[in-house]
Scaffold this motif. Structure first.
Motif, PDB file in Angstrom:
ATOM      1  N   ALA A  21      18.061  -3.492  25.270  1.00 29.91           N
ATOM      2  CA  ALA A  21      19.920  -3.381  25.031  1.00 29.91           C
ATOM      3  C   ALA A  21      20.373  -4.485  25.888  1.00 29.91           C
ATOM      4  CB  ALA A  21      19.909  -1.715  25.800  1.00 29.91           C
ATOM      5  N   ASP A  22      20.559  -4.615  26.381  1.00 28.03           N
ATOM      6  CA  ASP A  22      21.482  -6.227  26.325  1.00 28.03           C
ATOM      7  C   ASP A  22      21.553  -6.910  26.038  1.00 28.03           C
ATOM      8  OD1 ASP A  22      21.807  -4.076  28.955  1.00 28.03           O
ATOM      9  OD2 ASP A  22      20.736  -5.498  31.013  1.00 28.03           O
ATOM     10  N   ALA A 217      28.342  -4.660  26.550  1.00 30.07           N
ATOM     11  CA  ALA A 217      29.442  -5.115  25.924  1.00 30.07           C
ATOM     12  C   ALA A 217      30.771  -5.508  26.546  1.00 30.07           C
ATOM     13  CB  ALA A 217      29.693  -3.990  24.893  1.00 30.07           C
ATOM     14  N   ILE A 218      30.634  -5.077  27.729  1.00 31.90           N
ATOM     15  CA  ILE A 218      31.747  -5.903  28.374  1.00 31.90           C
ATOM     16  C   ILE A 218      31.863  -7.235  28.573  1.00 31.90           C
ATOM     17  CG2 ILE A 218      33.026  -5.191  30.848  1.00 31.90           C
ATOM     18  CD1 ILE A 218      32.303  -2.113  30.413  1.00 31.90           C
ATOM     19  N   ALA A 219      30.145  -7.387  29.326  1.00 32.15           N
ATOM     20  CA  ALA A 219      30.316  -8.953  29.644  1.00 32.15           C
ATOM     21  C   ALA A 219      30.122  -9.660  28.510  1.00 32.15           C
ATOM     22  CB  ALA A 219      28.421  -8.741  30.191  1.00 32.15           C
ATOM     23  N   ALA A 220      30.098  -8.928  27.449  1.00 29.64           N
ATOM     24  CA  ALA A 220      29.575 -10.128  26.421  1.00 29.64           C
ATOM     25  C   ALA A 220      31.591 -10.164  25.410  1.00 29.64           C
ATOM     26  CB  ALA A 220      28.699  -9.169  25.133  1.00 29.64           C
ATOM     27  N   GLU A 230      40.587  -5.544  27.551  1.00 28.70           N
ATOM     28  CA  GLU A 230      40.271  -5.485  26.033  1.00 28.70           C
ATOM     29  C   GLU A 230      38.953  -5.454  25.999  1.00 28.70           C
ATOM     30  OE1 GLU A 230      43.607  -9.163  25.018  1.00 28.70           O
ATOM     31  OE2 GLU A 230      41.182  -9.414  26.107  1.00 28.70           O
ATOM     32  N   ALA A 231      37.780  -5.778  27.183  1.00 29.26           N
ATOM     33  CA  ALA A 231      36.078  -5.820  27.093  1.00 29.26           C
ATOM     34  C   ALA A 231      35.667  -4.269  27.519  1.00 29.26           C
ATOM     35  CB  ALA A 231      36.075  -6.278  27.715  1.00 29.26           C
ATOM     36  N   VAL A 232      36.720  -4.101  28.007  1.00 32.53           N
ATOM     37  CA  VAL A 232      36.152  -1.599  27.644  1.00 32.53           C
ATOM     38  C   VAL A 232      36.510  -0.885  26.449  1.00 32.53           C
ATOM     39  CG1 VAL A 232      36.594   0.233  29.367  1.00 32.53           C
ATOM     40  CG2 VAL A 232      36.307  -2.379  30.140  1.00 32.53           C
TER      41      VAL A 232
END
Ligand code: ADP
Ligand SMILES: Cc1ncc(COP(=O)(O)OP(=O)(O)O)c(N)n1
Length: 267
Positions: A21-22, A217-220, A230-232
């Motif tokens: 998934a990651d 998605a947060i990490a990306a 913004e990431a969240v």
């Protein structure tokens, strides 16, 4: 510019959660994905049939290989299984100065299978969470980490404060397990303010891997230099699209659709 993210997580043979998934999420968000495997699980939409952890040295060596050559703009952790693996991972994060670290404190799969040994919870609190830029517990994980019983938004806010006291810079307590009402609300705490990320709750049983996908998605987005807020926000939109446009595969709790967000952007 090529942005790079490393996931340190377990393999889900069914492809809906874990490292699969990651990496799919990184790719969809145009970030080059790298991986350090912590465990192999035999898993599908019906549950977890087997768990085979790797030796801590093997996990550390994979991180070393990435760190000494490619480097990582952001790192996320998922299933870590044991206190020994947690200590090895924390040591490598410190060695390479990986400060854009997202810790998804994976404990139990939705079907009930344990993915973290009980005695490893205190290692998470001692070694890894203090290094995290963002931690993303779901409600049962936040309860296990704080000892609080979480029934309301106020309880979640209190849990977020306690996790911030452990050294986590930004705490996101996810609302997927709060199945009252028409909305899912994820709460972000940055040590002074609370921010709320709200979406329509989708009535579906196909939510396997939502937590992995959301934290990846947060990490990306952090890898691209985005702020945590913004990431969240992007991660919330990504997971909403992935749940909404389910794939309908498997005989149990199916995976989310990792290409739905891209489809939505290009439509
Ligand atoms: N039925 C749903 N509808 C919309 N969003 C959901 C739903 N279930 C989970 N989410 C979202 O998916 C993400 C992961 O949440 P959660 O299910 O709590 O994590 P985990 O998979 O770690 O248990 C969060 O952003 C949450 O708001
Ligand atoms: C290998 C592996 N890692 C993590 C999980 C848990 O994933 P999550 O996103 O919390 O989704 P559910 O399993 O709870 O649906 C996993 N199952 N396998």
């Amino acid at each position: 510019m090529v942005y790079k993210a490393l996931t340190v997580a377990g393999s889900d043979s069914g492809g809906g959660a874990g490292i699969q998934a990651d990496l799919k999420t990184f790719q969809e968000l145009r970030v080059f994905g790298m991986s350090a495997l912590t465990a192999v699980t035999a898993q599908n939409t019906l549950g977890v049939q087997g768990v085979y952890p790797l030796p801590p040295d093997a996990v550390a060596q994979q991180m070393e290989s990435v760190g000494t050559d490619l480097g990582a703009d952001a790192v996320k952790t998922g299933m870590l299984f044991s206190a020994e693996i947690i200590e090895a991972v924390a040591a490598k994060v410190r060695q390479f100065g990986w400060d854009r670290l997202v810790v998804d404190p994976v404990m139990i799969a939705k079907g009930g299978a344990p993915l973290l040994q009980e005695e490893a919870v205190s290692a998470l609190k001692t070694y890894l969470l203090p290094l995290a830029m963002v931690a993303t517990p779901n409600i049962p994980e936040a309860e296990a980490l704080t000892g609080l019983k979480i029934q309301s938004i106020e309880d979640r806010k209190e849990a977020a404060k306690r996790l911030h006291e452990l050294g986590v810079k930004h705490v996101v307590i996810k609302g997927g397990h709060d199945d009252d009402g028409e909305e899912t609300v994820d709460i972000l705490y940055d040590g002074s303010e609370f921010f709320y990320f709200t979406s329509k709750r989708i009535k579906t049983k196909h939510t396997h891997g939502t937590g992995c996908t959301f934290s990846a998605a947060i990490a990306a987005e952090l890898a691209k230099g985005k702020t945590v807020q913004e990431a969240v926000q992007t991660a919330k939109s990504f997971i909403q699209a992935a749940i909404e446009h389910e794939l309908g595969i498997g005989h149990g709790h199916g995976p989310t659709n990792h290409w739905a967000y891209r489809d939505k952007q290009t439509r």
